[in-house]
Scaffold this active site. Sequence first.
Site, PDB file in Angstrom:
ATOM      1  N   TYR A  83       0.850  -1.196   0.000  1.00  0.00           N
ATOM      2  CA  TYR A  83       0.000   0.000   0.000  1.00  0.00           C
ATOM      3  C   TYR A  83       0.880   1.238   0.000  1.00  0.00           C
ATOM      4  O   TYR A  83       1.875   1.300   0.736  1.00  0.00           O
ATOM      5  CB  TYR A  83      -0.925   0.021   1.214  1.00  0.00           C
ATOM      6  CG  TYR A  83      -2.319  -0.412   0.838  1.00  0.00           C
ATOM      7  CD1 TYR A  83      -3.034   0.322  -0.100  1.00  0.00           C
ATOM      8  CD2 TYR A  83      -2.901  -1.549   1.382  1.00  0.00           C
ATOM      9  CE1 TYR A  83      -4.307  -0.069  -0.484  1.00  0.00           C
ATOM     10  CE2 TYR A  83      -4.175  -1.947   1.007  1.00  0.00           C
ATOM     11  CZ  TYR A  83      -4.877  -1.202   0.073  1.00  0.00           C
ATOM     12  OH  TYR A  83      -6.126  -1.584  -0.323  1.00  0.00           O
ATOM     13  N   GLU A  85      -0.638   4.790  -0.482  1.00  0.00           N
ATOM     14  CA  GLU A  85      -1.445   5.994  -0.713  1.00  0.00           C
ATOM     15  C   GLU A  85      -0.588   7.236  -0.511  1.00  0.00           C
ATOM     16  O   GLU A  85       0.177   7.320   0.457  1.00  0.00           O
ATOM     17  CB  GLU A  85      -2.621   6.060   0.264  1.00  0.00           C
ATOM     18  CG  GLU A  85      -3.900   5.526  -0.333  1.00  0.00           C
ATOM     19  CD  GLU A  85      -4.347   4.263   0.349  1.00  0.00           C
ATOM     20  OE1 GLU A  85      -3.442   3.463   0.721  1.00  0.00           O
ATOM     21  OE2 GLU A  85      -5.550   4.084   0.513  1.00  0.00           O
ATOM     22  N   ASP A 122      -6.308  13.759 -25.414  1.00  0.00           N
ATOM     23  CA  ASP A 122      -6.315  12.342 -25.027  1.00  0.00           C
ATOM     24  C   ASP A 122      -5.564  11.595 -26.131  1.00  0.00           C
ATOM     25  O   ASP A 122      -6.111  11.313 -27.194  1.00  0.00           O
ATOM     26  CB  ASP A 122      -7.763  11.867 -24.911  1.00  0.00           C
ATOM     27  CG  ASP A 122      -7.874  10.409 -24.509  1.00  0.00           C
ATOM     28  OD1 ASP A 122      -6.859   9.687 -24.618  1.00  0.00           O
ATOM     29  OD2 ASP A 122      -8.974   9.995 -24.112  1.00  0.00           O
ATOM     30  N   THR A 125      -3.205   6.082 -22.042  1.00  0.00           N
ATOM     31  CA  THR A 125      -2.991   4.750 -21.493  1.00  0.00           C
ATOM     32  C   THR A 125      -1.561   4.351 -21.842  1.00  0.00           C
ATOM     33  O   THR A 125      -0.868   5.046 -22.594  1.00  0.00           O
ATOM     34  CB  THR A 125      -3.971   3.728 -22.102  1.00  0.00           C
ATOM     35  OG1 THR A 125      -3.903   3.844 -23.524  1.00  0.00           O
ATOM     36  CG2 THR A 125      -5.385   3.970 -21.626  1.00  0.00           C
ATOM     37  N   LYS A 164      -1.463   0.635 -25.410  1.00  0.00           N
ATOM     38  CA  LYS A 164      -1.850   0.612 -26.829  1.00  0.00           C
ATOM     39  C   LYS A 164      -0.568   0.716 -27.664  1.00  0.00           C
ATOM     40  O   LYS A 164       0.245  -0.205 -27.611  1.00  0.00           O
ATOM     41  CB  LYS A 164      -2.863   1.716 -27.100  1.00  0.00           C
ATOM     42  CG  LYS A 164      -4.167   1.535 -26.282  1.00  0.00           C
ATOM     43  CD  LYS A 164      -5.225   2.544 -26.643  1.00  0.00           C
ATOM     44  CE  LYS A 164      -6.531   2.282 -25.910  1.00  0.00           C
ATOM     45  NZ  LYS A 164      -6.649   3.068 -24.655  1.00  0.00           N
ATOM     46  N   ARG A 196      -1.231  -2.578 -18.841  1.00  0.00           N
ATOM     47  CA  ARG A 196      -2.585  -2.001 -18.941  1.00  0.00           C
ATOM     48  C   ARG A 196      -2.730  -0.956 -17.851  1.00  0.00           C
ATOM     49  O   ARG A 196      -2.899  -1.268 -16.671  1.00  0.00           O
ATOM     50  CB  ARG A 196      -3.613  -3.119 -18.765  1.00  0.00           C
ATOM     51  CG  ARG A 196      -5.035  -2.721 -19.014  1.00  0.00           C
ATOM     52  CD  ARG A 196      -5.853  -3.951 -19.323  1.00  0.00           C
ATOM     53  NE  ARG A 196      -5.459  -4.486 -20.606  1.00  0.00           N
ATOM     54  CZ  ARG A 196      -6.036  -4.165 -21.772  1.00  0.00           C
ATOM     55  NH1 ARG A 196      -7.063  -3.357 -21.796  1.00  0.00           N
ATOM     56  NH2 ARG A 196      -5.611  -4.687 -22.899  1.00  0.00           N
TER      57      ARG A 196
HETATM   58  N1  DSN Z   1     -11.562   0.760 -25.517  1.00  0.00           N
HETATM   59  C1  DSN Z   1     -10.482   1.499 -26.123  1.00  0.00           C
HETATM   60  C2  DSN Z   1     -10.445   1.330 -27.590  1.00  0.00           C
HETATM   61  O1  DSN Z   1     -10.676   0.216 -28.036  1.00  0.00           O
HETATM   62  O2  DSN Z   1     -10.179   2.275 -28.317  1.00  0.00           O
HETATM   63  C3  DSN Z   1     -10.496   2.925 -25.764  1.00  0.00           C
HETATM   64  O3  DSN Z   1     -10.640   3.071 -24.391  1.00  0.00           O
END
Ligand code: DSN
Length: 430
Positions: A63, A65, A209, A235, A238, A244
């Site tokens: 933990y 925090e 974003d 994120t 990707k 993730r």
């Molecule tokens: N779910 C993702 C996508 O497939 O683009 C975006 O959050």
Amino acid sequence: MAAAQDSFQTLKTAGLAEVDPEIAALLGRELERQRGQIELIASENFTWPSILEAIGSVPTNKYAEGYPGKRYYGGCEVVDEIERVAIARAKELFGAEHANVQPNAGSATNMAVYMAMLQPGDPILGLRLDHGGHLTHGHKVNFSGKLYDFQHYGVSRETMRVDYDEVLALAKAHRPKLIVCGGSAYPRLVETERFRAIADEVGALLLCDMAHYSGLVAAGVVPSPVPHCDFVTSTTHKTLAGPRSGFILCREQHAAAVDKAIFPGLQGGPLMHAVAAKAACFRIAGSAAFRDYATAVRDNAQALAVAVIESGQEVLTGGTDTHLVQVDLRNSTFTGKDAEERLHEVHMTANRNTVPFDERPPTVASGVRLGTPAMTMRGFTAADFAEVGSVIGAALVEGADLSALAVRSSELCDRYPLYPGFRGWPTYEA
Ligand code: DSN
């Protein structure tokens, strides 16, 4: 009692296959599924083995925090170092003034920016979901659409690209406190300088974003939004090919508000094993090898778009600047759902997606979104993606021999083994 003791001792050293054969078998099946099909979901990737190690590591027990040097728990001296390294690497990689590496997911990054800067009911302007935006950019079923007063811009019917004149006109009419750019199904460059000029004209803050294309930004394959935006969210799993998870970049003047929005505003204990994995991901993303990978992702997407068009299908905007290609099936007898199912039969995984001005409902849709990050990670070249495009085109013809096409996909997969020698999860050596 003795049996219980034995069992406890066994559990302390046993591997997953021994403790839970049912889940181990399912993980093995998932690995085989990933190995046996051409992965074209634009938001997915095959992360590095080193990242899988980090995400399965011992800080999952801790933990923490708070933030480095200001925790609410003892024993944080090592995870403090991990988080400091992750922050420093994120700032250096993207040239940002401040980084928060604690968000557990992309949705939390956008939620944190809204919470940091706005009050419920405040006006925001974002890209429509069916024109390439994201649920967290104000869709009515999402927290963002329920809590804030979103208006949406779209793409032009002629060019299928963002109509910046419309963005300006809407911004003047709606007077947003925040403008959101970027999205999850927009194949062209997000021109953040133009958004900056519009935001400045109406006195709005600007959030980009870049979750889909942050790997391309890290590698310098597409222009960085960081110099033009107050906030950049992403994120890490990707195009960035990491664990993730999520992270936020912002200008120093907003650092305290963003940090407070993540903790204690939205999250409790950060996932420090994920923070460790993010640090490793940022290190890899700064390498020359990653620049080559990201360049190939973009080049392969362009080769895929050309091949899909040559096979007789339509592609939104006629191509791509990024990692994703939107096949436009509005003039096809096949729907997006049909296409997704037919591609599954030829051992390709993709997702149906609405396209702008779609007349079919989202569950059916008139588009299928394709991306190159995962198969480029596996080693596919532009020539391989030309073959992928040709198989896709052939699969979307009435009466196609889908079994024969599946063989062509399998031949491609066999040439590029995924995680050779790996069984799906890190192994505990007793
Ligand atoms: N779910 C993702 C996508 O497939 O683009 C975006 O959050």
